[in-house]
Design a protein around this motif. Structure first.
Motif, PDB file in Angstrom:
ATOM      1  N   CYS A 119      -6.828   0.842   4.854  1.00 34.64           N
ATOM      2  CA  CYS A 119      -7.035   2.201   4.333  1.00 34.64           C
ATOM      3  C   CYS A 119      -8.417   2.345   3.686  1.00 34.64           C
ATOM      4  O   CYS A 119      -8.864   3.468   3.456  1.00 34.64           O
ATOM      5  CB  CYS A 119      -5.962   2.555   3.315  1.00 34.64           C
ATOM      6  SG  CYS A 119      -4.305   2.616   3.987  1.00 34.64           S
ATOM      7  N   CYS A 133      -6.599  -1.801  -0.414  1.00 33.04           N
ATOM      8  CA  CYS A 133      -6.000  -1.914   0.923  1.00 33.04           C
ATOM      9  C   CYS A 133      -7.117  -1.888   1.940  1.00 33.04           C
ATOM     10  O   CYS A 133      -7.849  -0.903   2.041  1.00 33.04           O
ATOM     11  CB  CYS A 133      -5.009  -0.774   1.171  1.00 33.04           C
ATOM     12  SG  CYS A 133      -4.276  -0.849   2.821  1.00 33.04           S
ATOM     13  N   ASN A 140       0.100   4.037   1.129  1.00 33.06           N
ATOM     14  CA  ASN A 140      -0.195   4.836   2.320  1.00 33.06           C
ATOM     15  C   ASN A 140       0.362   4.190   3.582  1.00 33.06           C
ATOM     16  O   ASN A 140       1.162   4.796   4.283  1.00 33.06           O
ATOM     17  CB  ASN A 140      -1.714   5.034   2.448  1.00 33.06           C
ATOM     18  CG  ASN A 140      -2.072   5.920   3.596  1.00 33.06           C
ATOM     19  OD1 ASN A 140      -1.323   6.809   3.957  1.00 33.06           O
ATOM     20  ND2 ASN A 140      -3.209   5.670   4.198  1.00 33.06           N
ATOM     21  N   CYS A 141      -0.029   2.939   3.853  1.00 35.47           N
ATOM     22  CA  CYS A 141       0.369   2.294   5.115  1.00 35.47           C
ATOM     23  C   CYS A 141       1.471   1.256   4.921  1.00 35.47           C
ATOM     24  O   CYS A 141       1.963   0.708   5.905  1.00 35.47           O
ATOM     25  CB  CYS A 141      -0.839   1.682   5.798  1.00 35.47           C
ATOM     26  SG  CYS A 141      -1.606   0.353   4.870  1.00 35.47           S
ATOM     27  N   CYS A 157       0.841  -1.199   0.000  1.00 41.15           N
ATOM     28  CA  CYS A 157       0.000   0.000   0.000  1.00 41.15           C
ATOM     29  C   CYS A 157       0.886   1.264   0.000  1.00 41.15           C
ATOM     30  O   CYS A 157       1.826   1.356   0.786  1.00 41.15           O
ATOM     31  CB  CYS A 157      -0.889  -0.013   1.236  1.00 41.15           C
ATOM     32  SG  CYS A 157      -1.834   1.487   1.448  1.00 41.15           S
TER      33      CYS A 157
HETATM   34 ZN   LIG Z   1      -3.069   0.988   3.255  1.00 41.13          ZN
END
Ligand SMILES: [Zn+2]
Length: 141
Positions: free
Chosen positions: A118, A115, A96-97, A94
């Motif tokens: 998220c 994800c 983002n994370c 991901c």
């Molecule tokens: Zn994520």
């Protein structure tokens, strides 16, 4: 990571920075106050050869620390390609994370990696926004 944990982590980082800054300010202030009083005594008692050897030892330590920093500098374990992070085994993560994400599928918003934490779909697109197939992204890593 929850919002509370992020706030706690940021506060700890800021507290450490503030502590280091205040210790530095105190050390500089003490040097300015004490320095002029003890400098003549130091100059009279220290030989030039001792000062040169201290300087060389300091230089050697700095070179060693620089070399250690260079060797231990951590390279990022992920490579960003077409909006997705890829690990060294070419698994998607991901953006983002950074947790591993599942298969490339068609969702209501189009093709992408989903994800779960998220709750977001991340498409594979190039800089112009054109869709990229996962095979192409993996082959270019
Ligand atoms: Zn994520």
């Amino acid at each position: 990571m929850s919002f509370g944990e992020k706030v706690k982590e940021a506060l700890i980082a800021r507290a450490a920075e503030g502590l280091a800054l205040s210790v530095s300010v105190i050390l500089i202030w003490v040097s300015f106050k004490v320095g002029p009083a003890i400098l003549p005594a130091l100059e009279a008692s220290l030989s030039k050869s001792l000062l040169i050897s201290v300087l060389l030892a300091s230089l050697a330590l700095n070179i060693i620390f620089l070399a250690l920093f260079w060797v231990t500098r951590k390279k990022s374990e992920f490579q960003l390609k077409y909006g997705i992070y890829w690990d060294k085994d070419k698994n998607p993560h991901c953006p983002n994370c950074k947790i591993p994400i599942g298969a490339y599928n068609k969702y209501h918003a189009g093709w992408g990696y989903y994800c779960k934490p998220c709750k977001n779909i991340y498409p594979l697109t190039d800089a112009a926004g054109n869709n990229i197939k996962p095979e192409q992204a993996v082959s270019e890593l």
